[in-house]
Design a protein around this motif. Sequence first.
Motif, PDB file in Angstrom:
ATOM      1  N   ASP A 291       0.835  -1.193   0.000  1.00 53.87           N
ATOM      2  CA  ASP A 291       0.000   0.000   0.000  1.00 53.87           C
ATOM      3  C   ASP A 291       0.878   1.254   0.000  1.00 53.87           C
ATOM      4  O   ASP A 291       1.037   1.929   1.002  1.00 53.87           O
ATOM      5  CB  ASP A 291      -0.909  -0.037   1.236  1.00 53.87           C
ATOM      6  CG  ASP A 291      -1.902   1.112   1.232  1.00 53.87           C
ATOM      7  OD1 ASP A 291      -2.035   1.763   0.182  1.00 53.87           O
ATOM      8  OD2 ASP A 291      -2.530   1.333   2.279  1.00 53.87           O
ATOM      9  N   TRP A 292       1.487   1.567  -1.153  1.00 55.70           N
ATOM     10  CA  TRP A 292       2.425   2.689  -1.250  1.00 55.70           C
ATOM     11  C   TRP A 292       1.744   4.027  -1.005  1.00 55.70           C
ATOM     12  O   TRP A 292       2.322   4.940  -0.435  1.00 55.70           O
ATOM     13  CB  TRP A 292       3.094   2.707  -2.626  1.00 55.70           C
ATOM     14  CG  TRP A 292       4.046   1.590  -2.840  1.00 55.70           C
ATOM     15  CD1 TRP A 292       3.803   0.437  -3.522  1.00 55.70           C
ATOM     16  CD2 TRP A 292       5.384   1.495  -2.364  1.00 55.70           C
ATOM     17  NE1 TRP A 292       4.904  -0.369  -3.495  1.00 55.70           N
ATOM     18  CE2 TRP A 292       5.896   0.255  -2.801  1.00 55.70           C
ATOM     19  CE3 TRP A 292       6.218   2.329  -1.618  1.00 55.70           C
ATOM     20  CZ2 TRP A 292       7.179  -0.168  -2.510  1.00 55.70           C
ATOM     21  CZ3 TRP A 292       7.504   1.913  -1.324  1.00 55.70           C
ATOM     22  CH2 TRP A 292       7.974   0.675  -1.763  1.00 55.70           C
ATOM     23  N   ALA A 293       0.499   4.145  -1.499  1.00 59.43           N
ATOM     24  CA  ALA A 293      -0.176   5.443  -1.477  1.00 59.43           C
ATOM     25  C   ALA A 293      -0.345   5.967  -0.052  1.00 59.43           C
ATOM     26  O   ALA A 293      -0.301   7.173   0.187  1.00 59.43           O
ATOM     27  CB  ALA A 293      -1.530   5.331  -2.161  1.00 59.43           C
ATOM     28  N   ASN A 294      -0.522   5.061   0.889  1.00 58.96           N
ATOM     29  CA  ASN A 294      -0.735   5.500   2.266  1.00 58.96           C
ATOM     30  C   ASN A 294       0.511   5.430   3.140  1.00 58.96           C
ATOM     31  O   ASN A 294       0.432   5.558   4.353  1.00 58.96           O
ATOM     32  CB  ASN A 294      -1.851   4.667   2.904  1.00 58.96           C
ATOM     33  CG  ASN A 294      -3.188   4.985   2.274  1.00 58.96           C
ATOM     34  OD1 ASN A 294      -3.485   6.145   2.006  1.00 58.96           O
ATOM     35  ND2 ASN A 294      -3.973   3.954   2.009  1.00 58.96           N
ATOM     36  N   ALA A 295       1.658   5.197   2.529  1.00 62.67           N
ATOM     37  CA  ALA A 295       2.890   5.113   3.318  1.00 62.67           C
ATOM     38  C   ALA A 295       3.536   6.493   3.370  1.00 62.67           C
ATOM     39  O   ALA A 295       4.007   7.006   2.359  1.00 62.67           O
ATOM     40  CB  ALA A 295       3.850   4.106   2.714  1.00 62.67           C
ATOM     41  N   GLU A 296       3.534   7.091   4.543  1.00 65.59           N
ATOM     42  CA  GLU A 296       4.068   8.438   4.684  1.00 65.59           C
ATOM     43  C   GLU A 296       5.579   8.429   4.436  1.00 65.59           C
ATOM     44  O   GLU A 296       6.311   7.645   5.033  1.00 65.59           O
ATOM     45  CB  GLU A 296       3.790   8.947   6.104  1.00 65.59           C
ATOM     46  CG  GLU A 296       4.006  10.442   6.244  1.00 65.59           C
ATOM     47  CD  GLU A 296       3.947  10.871   7.696  1.00 65.59           C
ATOM     48  OE1 GLU A 296       4.357  11.992   7.984  1.00 65.59           O
ATOM     49  OE2 GLU A 296       3.504  10.067   8.532  1.00 65.59           O
TER      50      GLU A 296
ATOM     51  N   THR B  90       5.275  13.101  -5.961  1.00 63.61           N
ATOM     52  CA  THR B  90       5.859  13.734  -4.766  1.00 63.61           C
ATOM     53  C   THR B  90       7.017  14.644  -5.148  1.00 63.61           C
ATOM     54  O   THR B  90       7.242  15.662  -4.509  1.00 63.61           O
ATOM     55  CB  THR B  90       6.367  12.704  -3.737  1.00 63.61           C
ATOM     56  OG1 THR B  90       7.277  11.838  -4.377  1.00 63.61           O
ATOM     57  CG2 THR B  90       5.253  11.911  -3.119  1.00 63.61           C
TER      58      THR B  90
END
Lengths: 309, 351
Positions: free
Chosen positions: B260-265, B337
């Motif tokens: 889950d890359w999208a939610n990894a800060e 990013t």
Amino acid sequence: MQTKTHINLDPAFRWLTLASGLAVLLLVGSILYTLVMGAMPALKHFGFGFLTSQEWNPAFMEFGALSSVYGTLISTAIGMLIAVPLSLVIALFLVEIAPPAVRRIVGGAIELLAAIPSIIFGMWGLFVFAPFMADYIQPWLASIAPGFPLFQGPPMGIGMLSAGIILALMVLPFITSVTRDVFQMVPAVVKESAYGMGSTTWEVTRKVTIPYGIQGVVGACFLGLGRAIGETMAVTFVIGNRHEISASLFAAGNSIASTLANEFTEASDDLYLAALIELGLVLFGVTLILQWAARWWLRRTARKMGAVR
Amino acid sequence: MDAKSNKLFRTILITLTALILSSGPALAAATINGAGATFPYPVYGQWAWQYNKETGVKLNYQSIGSGGGIRQIKAKTVDFGASDAPLKAAELDEAGLLQFPMIMGGVVPVINVPGIEDGALKLSGTTLANIFLGKISTWNDAAIAKENPGLALPETAITVVYRADGSGTTWIFTNYLSKVSPTWKDSIGNAKAVKWPAGVGGKGNEGVASYVQRIKGSIGYVEYAYALQNKLNYSLLQNQAGNYVAPTSAAFQAAAANADWANAEGFYLVLTDQPGAESWPITGASFILVHKEQAKAATAKEVLTFFDWCYRNGASTAEKLDYVPMPEAVVSLVEKTWMEQIKSAGKPVWP
């Protein structure tokens, strides 16, 4: 009236040598200062316990130097125990017994050995020597001395004993070539008079050559000791790299230098890095203490042997 | 000096001057400096060489280890740093750094057990942890036998082989063991170097590989590429879905795709023990670190252009060297990013 006939270079020479001498002191002082500063967080955090703790746990930030210091001393001791007698015998053979042709060839080979980089010794130790140890030497040692605590455990080929033997091979050429030069400087006339009085080769060697050159021999051993104690790559490859003190010489251990080589690059935490630098400081201290001890011993031996100083 | 040679001399002089004038500034602008992780060095080196051939831009990458790389980028002595283990968001913020994954690899348990063939042994995460904890000390232990019915397991003692040097490989491996074994998590922990309860330590992947080859009854862990190159026997591992999977490029990709890359800060994501039927449980990424505030926009652009080129054109090179390229979806997240966070004098540097 004054005439200037020549320029006196003596003061310039004196200043040059003095400055060079001071530069050495300055260098050593700077190294010590840098080490102390770098190690400060660890010095503050662990205090004296750093030296007496066997714990080395980067995951929980607990560090102690004991196993590394132990490994450094033991591997160096094994190396010196093997290298010193062997070097003396080789040097005596070259000076007293060997015909000139053999002397030249063996002498050249020994100097060649001294020029081999330590990484080569390490690779050779890992790929060639360790399997040989595991297949032949360790099983043999275990079989001639069953139950002897120094030779316990599975024969893996790597470990304290292998590291010591590799160190011996590395320092041997240094000690041999210096010792040989020292023995060669024993005046022929002294030796010949001993022979003239009916001494055998062994007697001349024991009573004339060795006492005459003892200081040089000890100096040579020093040189070897210095190399062995700080040797990094070769030891890292064969010592097994385990932060633990084991009675058995077959077991894996570590040394200060091998720990630094292994862990310095990836130590990103400040305390971890400081602990590693403090290890360097400890090595500095160990070397210094050994130097003093050896110098004291040298003086005592020289007096006992009746050498003129 | 006659006229002819005089002319020749002048031509040489002018050419030389022109060369010096043109190459000086151009060289200075077109060299990217980076430092850090050793694990991705072979592929970064290849990429740099190909990139230099195509564009003339030089990359100078010092593989001095992640620790050194992090220090150097914090001190701004290099244009980018590289680390095998991700930095936590707090540490990134403190230093004003941005982190993104560049390449992936898998860590593979390798074994040398007489009579057991390549890929024949099945291990669950718990069993693997118990072996490395020293709790399981022979190959015919009941726990191993239970997972491998029908396999003739020898009585040989187990020798654990670990990485003696601090390494990202160890970080990923102990991260996995911490996830699957609470005992491991509490007593040993997750770090680039840990206090191993049992075994011997080899220096580098090659050191571990050679010890495993040498010692009968040994088990170690190496980067996937080293397991292939040294023809070591690997074991299958049970993943989160309960399947025993083999270490393959596809299995590493599966682990990355299911993450889950999208939610990894700050892209703080470790690819160990990921969901998915095909996922290899010990997968990890290697990361790049750059400053969010760039003093020189041109240099920053140069650096990002290089990484963009690697994402788009570097996959085949990476696969040839047994690394796993980042999936498309992750790449577009990364570049988003860049756009949002990397700035020079308040203006975005990318694209």
